[in-house]
Each structure stands twice: as structure tokens, then as C-alpha cells.
Design an enzyme around this catalytic site. Structure first.
Site, PDB file in Angstrom:
ATOM      1  N   GLY A 155       0.767  -1.270   0.010  1.00  0.00           N
ATOM      2  CA  GLY A 155      -0.100  -0.145   0.116  1.00  0.00           C
ATOM      3  C   GLY A 155       0.814   1.105  -0.016  1.00  0.00           C
ATOM      4  N   CYS A 156       0.842   2.047   0.966  1.00  0.00           N
ATOM      5  CA  CYS A 156       2.040   2.837   1.250  1.00  0.00           C
ATOM      6  C   CYS A 156       1.477   4.630   1.049  1.00  0.00           C
ATOM      7  CB  CYS A 156       3.015   2.700   0.313  1.00  0.00           C
ATOM      8  SG  CYS A 156       3.391   1.186   0.117  1.00  0.00           S
ATOM      9  N   ALA A 157       2.692   5.367   1.474  1.00  0.00           N
ATOM     10  CA  ALA A 157       2.811   6.870   1.524  1.00  0.00           C
ATOM     11  C   ALA A 157       3.880   7.226   0.785  1.00  0.00           C
ATOM     12  CB  ALA A 157       2.816   7.254   2.901  1.00  0.00           C
ATOM     13  N   ARG A 201      -0.381   5.484   6.710  1.00  0.00           N
ATOM     14  CA  ARG A 201      -0.421   4.671   5.570  1.00  0.00           C
ATOM     15  C   ARG A 201       0.637   3.988   5.557  1.00  0.00           C
ATOM     16  NH1 ARG A 201      -3.283   7.850   1.804  1.00  0.00           N
ATOM     17  NH2 ARG A 201      -2.543   6.433   0.063  1.00  0.00           N
ATOM     18  N   GLY A 245       6.647   5.406   2.916  1.00  0.00           N
ATOM     19  CA  GLY A 245       6.323   4.540   4.005  1.00  0.00           C
ATOM     20  C   GLY A 245       5.547   3.216   3.499  1.00  0.00           C
TER      21      GLY A 245
END
Ligand code: SF4
Ligand code: SF4
Lengths: 363, 504
Positions: A11-13, A40, A182
Site C-alpha cells: 500500500g503506502c505513502a 499509511r 512509507g
């Protein structure tokens, strides 16, 4: 060590800052941006790319390498000694913090390929470096090259991005482009090399999304000599840009029309010349279409670019203030460090947004 | 006739006297003369002649007729199956080769049925094909390895010209079936449907009837070892040209169209005398090596001004990967690989049932090999032989094929019931026959509508599958083995397929 031969969805930032005049700022700002998007990530990967951080030695390739053990390092050392002139090598400075456990050995080498090796292999320096990176990543167990460009570097590992940033003391570096990531992998190996950014030469990519076409992207790249070892879809994105832009000489915008190709229905409406071009792109590079949700920030020494998949299944926002450009998964992240924006908008599906540094910043 | 000459019937025709209204439809419709009416119009079956084409059951208005397996039993034997015993007796009578038609029906493991497709859940969203564009256009032909671009008049333009490619709206081609083996009406239906769907049909080796000239943009013309119907005109009236080296149903052997199927029209289309057997030799007599093939490819390109793709069709045999690599290097623009389930109008039973390898393994091996040799872009890979439904197609694509061909499926859409008697020339459905009374049963417009529906249905299903996979362009499906998993296949098979076991 590669924990399991699995491709890991995530997923992520993502966030990026660039100053187009080349004014270098400390890593604090990007850390701030990331801290807003804490939720996130899930602590299984964080990382940063920084451009302009080695101004005293800008013409040498800087290899950031992580090792699981001394024997891997010894093997890499001898490979480097055989192939490169090493101007400097050192441990990458880190700070001990309780959040970061069991870090690998982290080392950087400032090198140039030995001229006779280039002649013998009939390769240019960039190709030579790429080949060596592939060699280290695939043939020597327990080590991985995090970055291999000039005057830039990637700092990444297992942890929340804020912790990774403190661990690497990124506040002590000054860069004119920062990107950060992230991670929220849905499948959990705590694996340092699996964190973003992914990089080859001075290309770095941070990525929020999952590439559903990974299997064929990887197989296509393999026929062009790229060996994907990280089993993380983002790796193919870095290699894709290297292949299309550096090797095949396509303009970045056109390369973006490969990874987020135009729809046939839109191609049909184009002028004949454009239609020919886009048809040829899809016919030739169709397997490099990144299919599935993605928001990526790609950076090199000269620019930063945001790009979304062609049906925009992930968020990405652009903001601008003076010489500073920002791209992030969430607007809040940009506003955290600059609330007084001159411009702010979401990226359009499949349409790259590229911000370039001024010509004099990078020769 | 001695009792030793006799064979037991395979099927048994039951006529329900109460239901039967003596309309005689079944008698008229039976292509195999297995039904008669006596002077009181009672229907009398001749069980030995019935092939279970089922035409009578379809046409009977009261469903008074049923064809069942012959109920008389033999002693059960798992090893000496009734079929083998019957075949031995047949050969003891005739001293000849056993003939059959359609595809290999033996219970070999079906790899398609052990492969499962992936779908998106949470981490990446599936895509709704009803709301988002879902692209299944594919190009048949050689692709460049890279492209060069120049900046002219304020925009980017393509610098070089691409090799000829044919655009198909769906990755489906009607498999090669010759006029002669099948009827002109069947050919017309295929051509019409191909045009309407924006795909291709393949003439097979029997030439191109002049009535089909108008469909030339949607026709692949075949050049086979018999060279039937091959003329400059024929080559020009096509979208692509295909050299047929082998066929999955009968690798290594030629073709044989019996003389009784060669009527006036077939004779003039094939350019052979009426009533003569049309024999395709096993090899092309000008192709005894890969260099010879390269020369023929070059000649055909030269003859057509390099304006269309030239492909080669080969049967999937043991060393298929190396052969395909040679064919690609011989400058073919596409390769059709026909698996051991591929159909035919006529083939020796022993050949059909025991030669060749499954298409799934062949595609995987060829795709791998061409990628390893960095020549995958030089050819499109067309998977043929035994594709039964849209999921088989999706799996074939994921394994590495760019296109699939459908032959048997197209015939079934036009009425075929797989009685496997195409070589007799009596097809009750008007497909594999030249008998005017039978041919006229097949209305080309009606049959073409069926084919169009079929292609439409498969295309929609393909889009649904892609949507579930979270991809919206077919380029992301082709060769994407990551999205396949295998159920209960051996390690070696997984290795050849490049597919992980389910659960991993
Ligand atoms: S051959 Fe066909 S039409 Fe004739 S009796 Fe048998 S099933 Fe019926
Ligand atoms: S085409 Fe006709 S003869 Fe051949 S299998 Fe089908 S129904 Fe039987």
C-alpha cells in the site's frame, strides 16, 4: 537475505520535495511530510532518496550497499576492487535507536569504472554500473545495492519512515530533491532491501500501489537484460524508466505513455502521426504498461515527476510555492510544511507531472 | 457376409411409437442414411449406420427419437476398451488405416483444467469492465525491439516504419479449415463473422473461393504442402499469409481430401481435377530444412511486396521450443503452434491420438525460449488446438500466447455435434460436407450470426477475467504467469509452465 521468493504487494505513502534552483534543504522537511501520513505505513518499510548530498565528490558513482554479513561484504569488496577505482569508501553513519532492530551493514563506495574494463567490455560507464549492480544483487547472496547514482543516495530499511530517517540521521544531509516512502506491505517480510525507494543509477522510484502486470513487466525487462531480484513490483518501474529513457532514448513524457499508455479509444481520435506513434508504442512496449493502481514519484538528478495509473486508482497531489515543488499521497502532508501554496491540485490519471531543476544546477 | 465381418453398432436409435407422428423429418435429416420409413411411414432405424450426429433428435418435433449408446454390453475390461476391440475387428476386415476426425478425445490430463486464474482483493482493486475501458485489441505480426522518435513541428513523431501488422479486435482467430473439408457455406459464415468482429479467419489449405474475395481484409490464406489454390491472386486477396508445416491433429503427416468431396467448385478453387483425391504431401517438397523455410517465407514476402505478415503453422511436438526459435529466425512474423488436441477433418486415429504434446506446455516452452533468445518481439505466438472456452483462452494468453485460434468451437457454434465423422462427407449439419442437399442446410447468415455471438461472448468473458485480475489491457495479461497458479501438477510441469503451485 531474500526471505521468500514471493512478490510482495504493498500500500503506502509517498512524498517528494524539489527546489528547482538547487537550494539544498535538510531532511527534516521530508520527515515532517511523512509523519503526517504515519497511518499509511505499517512499520515494515521506510526510505528516502536525496539528490545533491555529495557535492564534494559529485562525479563519482556512489554505491549504497547493504550487507547481511561480513563475508558478503568481502565478496563485494573484491568485485569492486576488480572493476572500479574507489575514491572513498565508508560506513554509512547511523544512530542507534530502539525502534530500528538488526540493521544490516550499511556501506557506501564512491567509484568510477576502470577504463580498461570499459574498453574490454565495450560498455559505457552507466551500462557497466548497471551490470555490476545486477551482478551483486543476483550473484552474491546477502547483499543488495540500494543506489548507484552520482551525488545522490538512497537510505531505507525496515521501520516507519520517521524512524528510518532518524536512524540514518537524514537531517544532517542537504538535498535539492528529496523523495520518501512509507510502506504498508500486505505480506510481511521485514526485509531491508524490500523498502522503497528503488533505484538504479540516479533513478529512484517510490510507489504507492500494486502492479497487477508485474509478472509480464518483469519477464519483458529480463529480455532486455534487467534481472529483477527484489520481487517487489516497484523494482520493475525503476528498470523500465532506465530502459526507455536512458537506453532507448525516449523522452520522459513518451516513456510515461508506455507505463500509463493512452487508451485505444483516445488513440483513435488522434491525428494520424500521433496515432502512429502511440500505436507503435503499445505494440512495442505493451508489456511494460504498468497495469493496476499506482502513484509513483520518480526522480533523477535533474527532475522529479509524479505519475498515476491511467484510471487513477491511487491518490497523488501536487503543490507549489516559489522554487519549491511538492508531490505527496495526501495534501495534508504538503500543507504540514507549506500551508501557503501558490498552486495545489491532484494529478490527472495517466498524465505525468514533471518538475525540472534549472539547467545550471546539474551539469 | 460372415459373422466375422460383422461389427456391433456403436449407437442405438430408439423411436417412441407413441410420440412419433411419422412426419419423416428425421429420415430426411439423417446425413448417414441410418433411418428409413416403411410403406406405413413407420420410422425404421439402421443402427450400424448411426454416428450420433444427433441431427434427428434436434429436428424431431415430438422428441420421439433418441440415440443412445448401444446397450448390448461386452465384458467389462479396463484395459481392452470396446473401442480397441472394435478397431481391431475393423482392421481385420479392411487391412487399412483407421480414420477419425475432430480432435484427440483421449483422457490425457488436461493442463488447462489444473490452472487457476488470480483475482484482486483489497490490496489492488479489481476493475469493472462495464464502467472502465477494457482493452483487448491485439496486433498480429513482428514488433520492433525499440522505437525511435524525433521532435518535429513541436511534436514527437515516429521515425521508422513498422513491419506489417494486422489489428484484431479480440485475440481470436478462426482456425484453418479448408474449403473442401468444410462447405462453402461454412467458409462464408466464418469470413462474414470475422469481418463483423474485426478478427481473422483462415482458409486452411484449400484455396479461396471467389465468393470470399470481398472478405480479404479478414482472411489468412494458407500455403500448404499441396499448394492447392495458391496463385498470385490468392496471396494478394489476404490480410496475412500462413505456411502450414504441421497440424496438431496429425503432426508429421499430410492431408487427404477424398475425391468424393471434390466437386466442381472445390475443384476450381483448389485447382485440381474434379473427383480426384487432394493429397497434401507430408513435407513441403521444397522445404527440407529451416533454410528452405526461410526462402519460402522470403519468396512470399517478395511476392506480396512486404505488405503483409507471413506466419508459419507448426504442430506442438517434443522439441517445439527450438523449432519455433528457428522459425522466428527464418523471419516468420507469427507462429501458430497447434497442440495435440487440435481438430481435423480427417486423420489416422493412431496419429491423432498419440503424437504431439499439449498446447499449454508448448506455448510456455516457446515463449520462454524466444524471450531467452531475446527474439520474442520478432513473432506473435498463436496458440491453437483444444481451446474450449474463454477461460482456456485467458490461460493460454497468460502462459504467453498473443492469440488463440478456435476451430472446433466455431464448428460447434455452427451446429457441429462432434460426431467425428467429417471425413465421410455426410455431415448432417452441412458443415463438413460438399453434398448439395446437406450444404444448403447451413445458412451462412444464420451461422455467421452464431459465430459473432460467440466471439462477443468470449470477448466479454475475457474482459470480465481481466477486470477480476485488475488489469485493463491485454498486453498485461499476455505472458503474465504470475497471475496463474497450478493445482496438482508435477514439479517438472510447473517448471516448464513457469507457474507456481496454488497456495504460493
Ligand atoms: S446419424 Fe444422426 S440423424 Fe442419423 S440416426 Fe444417427 S443421430 Fe440420427
Ligand atoms: S462437422 Fe459435421 S461431421 Fe464433423 S464432427 Fe461436426 S457434425 Fe460431425
Amino acid at each position: 537475505m531474500i526471505p521468500a521468493l514471493e512478490h510482495i504487494p504493498s500500500g503506502c505513502a509517498a512524498a517528494g520535495i524539489m527546489n528547482k534552483s538547487g537550494v539544498c534543504i535538510s531532511g527534516d522537511a521530508i520527515m515532517d511530510m511523512m509523519s503526517v501520513m504515519h497511518s499509511r505505513s505499517n512499520g515494515l518499510g521506510g526510505g528516502f532518496a536525496a539528490y545533491g548530498i555529495y557535492p564534494e565528490i559529485p562525479d563519482y558513482y556512489c554505491l549504497h550497499i547493504m550487507f547481511d554479513n561480513d563475508s558478503a561484504k568481502r565478496e563485494v569488496d573484491s568485485l569492486i576492487e576488480e572493476n572500479f577505482i574507489t575514491e572513498r569508501q565508508e560506513k554509512i553513519p547511523t544512530r542507534n535507536i530502539k525502534e530500528i532492530k538488526d540493521p544490516p551493514l550499511l556501506w557506501r563506495y564512491f567509484v568510477l569504472p576502470k577504463p580498461d574494463k570499459l574498453v574490454a567490455k565495450n560498455m559505457d560507464a552507466n551500462d557497466f554500473v548497471v551490470r555490476l549492480v545486477m551482478l551483486i544483487n543476483t550473484r552474491i547472496p546477502g547483499c543488495y545495492v540500494n543506489s548507484s547514482g552520482k551525488n545522490m543516495g538512497v537510505f531505507k530499511g525496515v521501520g516507519y519512515p520517521e524512524d528510518i530517517g532518524r536512524f540514518f540521521m537524514i537531517e544532517k544531509y542537504s538535498a535539492y530533491i528529496w523523495t520518501a516512502h512509507g510502506r504498508f506491505p500486505t505480506n510481511t517480510p521485514g526485509w531491508w532491501a524490500g523498502a522503497h525507494p528503488f533505484s538504479i543509477l540516479d533513478w529512484t522510484v517510490v510507489h504507492n500501489g500494486e502492479i497487477s502486470s508485474y509478472g509480464i513487466n518483469k519477464r519483458f525487462l529480463e529480455t532486455y537484460g534487467y534481472e529483477c531480484v527484489l520481487l517487489t513490483d516497484t523494482e520493475v518501474i525503476a528498470y523500465t524508466f532506465d530502459l526507455l529513457v536512458r537506453k532507448h532514448g525516449l523522452p520522459l513524457e513518451i516513456a510515461c505513455n508506455v507505463v500509463a499508455s493512452k487508451f485505444w479509444k483516445d488513440i483513435e481520435l488522434m491525428s494520424e502521426e500521433e496515432r502512429k506513434l502511440h500505436t507503435a508504442l503499445r505494440m512495442t512496449y505493451g508489456n511494460l504498461l504498468l497495469n493496476g493502481p499506482f502513484a509513483i514519484i520518480v526522480a533523477t538528478n535533474n527532475y522529479m515527476m509524479g505519475l498515476n495509473d491511467r484510471i487513477k486508482l491511487r491518490p497523488l497531489v501536487y503543490g507549489k510555492k516559489g522554487d519549491f515543488s511538492y508531490i505527496a499521497s495526501e495534501e495534508s502532508s504538503i500543507r504540514k510544511i507549506e500551508n501557503n501554496l501558490e498552486e495545489v491540485h491532484s494529478l490527472v490519471a495517466g498524465k505525468p507531472l514533471k518538475v525540472e531543476v534549472n539547467k545550471d544546477v546539474c551539469a | 457376409m460372415s459373422v466375422l465381418d460383422k461389427l456391433l453398432p456403436e449407437f442405438f436409435i430408439k423411436v417412441d411409437r407413441e410420440l412419433c407422428i411419422k412426419c419423416g423429418q428425421c429420415v430426411k435429416n439423417c446425413g448417414f442414411s441410418a433411418l428409413m420409413q416403411d410403406k406405413d411411414k413407420n420410422v425404421k432405424p439402421i443402427h450400424e449406420k448411426c454416428v450420433a450426429c444427433q441431427r434427428c433428435m434436434y429436428v424431431c418435433p415430438t422428441k420421439a427419437i433418441q440415440v443412445i449408446n448401444f446397450p448390448g454390453t461386452q465384458k467389462n475390461n479396463e484395459y481392452w476398451k470396446p473401442e480397441y476391440i472394435k478397431n481391431i475387428k475393423k482392421q481385420a476386415n479392411s487391412g487399412g488405416i483407421l480414420l477419425t476426425a475432430a480432435g484427440n478425445d483421449k483422457p490425457y490430463p488436461v493442463i488447462f483444467d489444473r490452472l487457476l486464474l488470480d483475482a484482486c482483493q483489497v490490496t489492488n482493486p479489481s476493475i469493472d469492465p462495464l464502467r472502465e475501458p477494457m482493452e483487448i485489441i491485439s496486433y498480429l505480426g513482428e514488433k520492433p525491439i525499440d522505437i525511435s522518435i524525433e521532435f518535429r513541428d513541436n511534436k514527437y513523431v515516429l521515425k521508422d516504419k513498422l513491419k506489417p501488422n494486422i489489428k484484431l479486435n479480440s485475440p481470436i482467430i478462426f482456425a484453418a479449415m479448408s474449403y473442401g473439408a468444410i462447405s462453402l457455406n461454412a467458409h462464408k459464415a466464418l469470413a462474414k463473422a470475422a469481418r463483423e468482429c474485426g478478427i481473422l479467419m483462415n482458409t486452411g489449405e484449400g484455396g479461396l473461393h471467389r465468393d470470399l474475395y470481398e472478405y480479404s481484409d479478414n482472411i489468412i490464406v494458407q500455403v500448404a504442402s499441396g499448394r492447392f489454390g495458391v496463385s498470385p491472386e490468392y496471396l494478394k486477396r489476404s490480410a496475412a499469409i500462413e505456411i502450414k508445416v504441421g497440424q496438431g491433429a496429425k503432426p508429421g503427416i499430410g492431408g487427404h481430401l477424398p475425391g468424393y468431396k471434390v466437386d466442381d467448385e472445390v475443384s476450381s478453387t483448389r485447382m485440381i481435377p474434379k473427383g480426384t483425391d487432394a493429397l497434401s504431401p507430408a513435407p513441403h517438397h521444397d522445404i527440407y530444412s529451416i533454410e528452405d523455410l526461410a526462402q519460402l517465407i522470403a519468396s512470399l514476402k517478395e511476392a506480396t511486396d512486404y505488405s503483409k505478415p507471413v506466419g508459419v503453422k507448426i504442430a506442438a511436438v517434443h522439441n517445439i521450443a527450438a523449432i519455433a526459435s528457428g522459425v522466428a529466425r527464418a523471419d516468420a512474423d507469427y507462429i501458430v503452434i497447434d497442440g495435440f488436441r487440435g481438430g481435423t477433418g480427417a486423420a489416422p486415429t493412431m496419429i491423432r491420438d498419440h503424437i504431439g504434446i499439449p498446447i499449454e506446455l508448448a506455448i510456455a516452452a516457446v515463449d520462454d525460449r524466444l524471450r531467452k533468445e531475446k527474439i520474442r518481439n520478432k513473432v506473435s505466438i498463436v496458440a491453437a488446438g483444444g481451446i474450449r472456452h474463454a477461460a482456456d483462452m485467458a490461460k493460454a494468453l497468460a502462459l504467453g500466447a498473443d492469440f488463440v485460434t478456435i476451430g472446433t468451437v466455431a464448428l460447434i457454434a455452427m451446429g457441429c455435434t462432434l460426431c467425428q465423422k467429417c471425413y465421410t462427407g455426410n455431415c448432417s449439419w452441412g458443415i463438413a460436407t460438399q453434398r448439395p442437399d446437406l450444404v444448403e442446410r447451413l445458412n451462412p447468415d444464420e451461422a455467421s450470426k452464431k459465430l459473432v455471438n460467440l466471439i462477443r461472448g468470449w470477448s466479454l468473458e475475457l474482459k470480465e477475467i481481466m477486470g477480476a485480475l485488475g488489469i485493463n489491457a491485454i498486453e498485461s495479461l499476455v505472458g503474465n504467469r504470475e497471475r496463474l497458479r497450478a493445482l496438482e501438477l508435477s514439479r517438472e510441469t510447473l517448471d516448464v509452465l513457469g507457474v507456481k503451485p496454488a497456495g504460493r
